[in-house]
Scaffold this motif. Sequence first.
Motif, PDB file in Angstrom:
ATOM      1  N   PHE A  79       0.835  -1.200   0.000  1.00  0.00           N
ATOM      2  CA  PHE A  79       0.000   0.000   0.000  1.00  0.00           C
ATOM      3  C   PHE A  79       0.871   1.253   0.000  1.00  0.00           C
ATOM      4  N   ALA A  80       0.230   2.370  -0.331  1.00  0.00           N
ATOM      5  CA  ALA A  80       0.891   3.681  -0.435  1.00  0.00           C
ATOM      6  C   ALA A  80       1.885   3.720  -1.593  1.00  0.00           C
ATOM      7  N   GLU A  81       1.643   2.885  -2.627  1.00  0.00           N
ATOM      8  CA  GLU A  81       2.572   2.843  -3.753  1.00  0.00           C
ATOM      9  C   GLU A  81       2.317   3.945  -4.778  1.00  0.00           C
ATOM     10  N   VAL A  82       1.055   4.399  -4.920  1.00  0.00           N
ATOM     11  CA  VAL A  82       0.735   5.367  -5.976  1.00  0.00           C
ATOM     12  C   VAL A  82       1.483   6.687  -5.794  1.00  0.00           C
ATOM     13  N   LEU A 113      15.964   3.220  -7.838  1.00  0.00           N
ATOM     14  CA  LEU A 113      16.160   1.811  -8.183  1.00  0.00           C
ATOM     15  C   LEU A 113      15.326   1.428  -9.398  1.00  0.00           C
ATOM     16  N   VAL A 114      14.054   1.846  -9.409  1.00  0.00           N
ATOM     17  CA  VAL A 114      13.172   1.520 -10.531  1.00  0.00           C
ATOM     18  C   VAL A 114      13.646   2.179 -11.820  1.00  0.00           C
ATOM     19  N   ALA A 115      14.176   3.400 -11.715  1.00  0.00           N
ATOM     20  CA  ALA A 115      14.645   4.110 -12.905  1.00  0.00           C
ATOM     21  C   ALA A 115      15.748   3.342 -13.623  1.00  0.00           C
ATOM     22  N   GLY A 116      16.521   2.570 -12.874  1.00  0.00           N
ATOM     23  CA  GLY A 116      17.599   1.807 -13.474  1.00  0.00           C
ATOM     24  C   GLY A 116      17.266   0.363 -13.758  1.00  0.00           C
ATOM     25  N   LEU A 122       8.131  -2.300 -14.993  1.00  0.00           N
ATOM     26  CA  LEU A 122       6.981  -2.957 -15.614  1.00  0.00           C
ATOM     27  C   LEU A 122       6.128  -3.672 -14.570  1.00  0.00           C
ATOM     28  N   ASN A 123       6.764  -4.307 -13.587  1.00  0.00           N
ATOM     29  CA  ASN A 123       6.020  -4.950 -12.503  1.00  0.00           C
ATOM     30  C   ASN A 123       5.183  -3.921 -11.749  1.00  0.00           C
ATOM     31  N   MET A 124       5.761  -2.751 -11.524  1.00  0.00           N
ATOM     32  CA  MET A 124       5.054  -1.710 -10.792  1.00  0.00           C
ATOM     33  C   MET A 124       3.848  -1.216 -11.580  1.00  0.00           C
ATOM     34  N   LEU A 125       4.005  -1.066 -12.895  1.00  0.00           N
ATOM     35  CA  LEU A 125       2.883  -0.662 -13.733  1.00  0.00           C
ATOM     36  C   LEU A 125       1.755  -1.685 -13.670  1.00  0.00           C
ATOM     37  N   ALA A 126       2.112  -2.959 -13.617  1.00  0.00           N
ATOM     38  CA  ALA A 126       1.095  -4.014 -13.566  1.00  0.00           C
ATOM     39  C   ALA A 126       0.277  -3.918 -12.293  1.00  0.00           C
ATOM     40  N   LEU A 132      -6.014   0.049  -9.866  1.00  0.00           N
ATOM     41  CA  LEU A 132      -6.966   0.945 -10.511  1.00  0.00           C
ATOM     42  C   LEU A 132      -8.267   0.220 -10.825  1.00  0.00           C
ATOM     43  N   LYS A 133      -8.162  -1.030 -11.298  1.00  0.00           N
ATOM     44  CA  LYS A 133      -9.356  -1.825 -11.563  1.00  0.00           C
ATOM     45  C   LYS A 133     -10.137  -2.063 -10.273  1.00  0.00           C
TER      46      LYS A 133
END
Length: 225
Positions: A79-82, A113-116, A122-126, A132-133
């Motif tokens: 949680f609190a990822e957005v 870390l994600v930027a590199g 991609l996992n985070m986008l998923a 969102l759904k």
Amino acid sequence: MTPDIIRSISFFNGLPDGQAQSLARIANTKKAERGAEIIREGDEAAGLYGIVEGKVKVFKLSPLGKEQILHILGPGELFAEVPVFAGGAYPASAMAMEDSRLVFIPRRAFRDLVAGDPDLALNMLAILSIRLKGFARTIEALSLKEVPERLAAHLLLLHADQGRARLRLDLPKGQLASLLGTIPETLSRVLKKMTEAGYIDVEGNEISIHDEDRLQALAEGRERL
């Protein structure tokens, strides 16, 4: 922190050793006693959290203090990822519903870390898409469905999760009312009507399902209470 603790969070489960170790290096463990505030709506987003042990509710408060529960989360959930990506403030509050152990990942270190690491991005986008759904389903339930339909759908979810006809409510009835977007008095009336109509039987914090097919019809709006 060990990579295994990182992997106990479903979003990070299955990460290669290198990624899990990189996350373990920037993360730390936090404990939250039952009733403790973890994040507060409006505070600057400092990072994201994963639940190792315990249960957390994510909620919003109206200006008059009415609580609307958005999520009830347990071990393995994030949680609190957005706001970690969007920036700004936490859009909701979070409180421990029982003694909990959390993984905390600071926002700036995680973004670097994600930027590199495109695979981690991609996992985070998923997971953001899945969340969102989930919000869309919550909005649909609160705006288009009546309380009996919402309650029937919730009981069917509990039935699928617990795998038995006699269910143990996962929330006190006051908090369940908040989750369903109603008030305790209305929830009590609906429970009574559903009992009288033969859908369920209520005994304390346990509910027995008598007719799953009819309960499904009620949840889908094919029957009316």
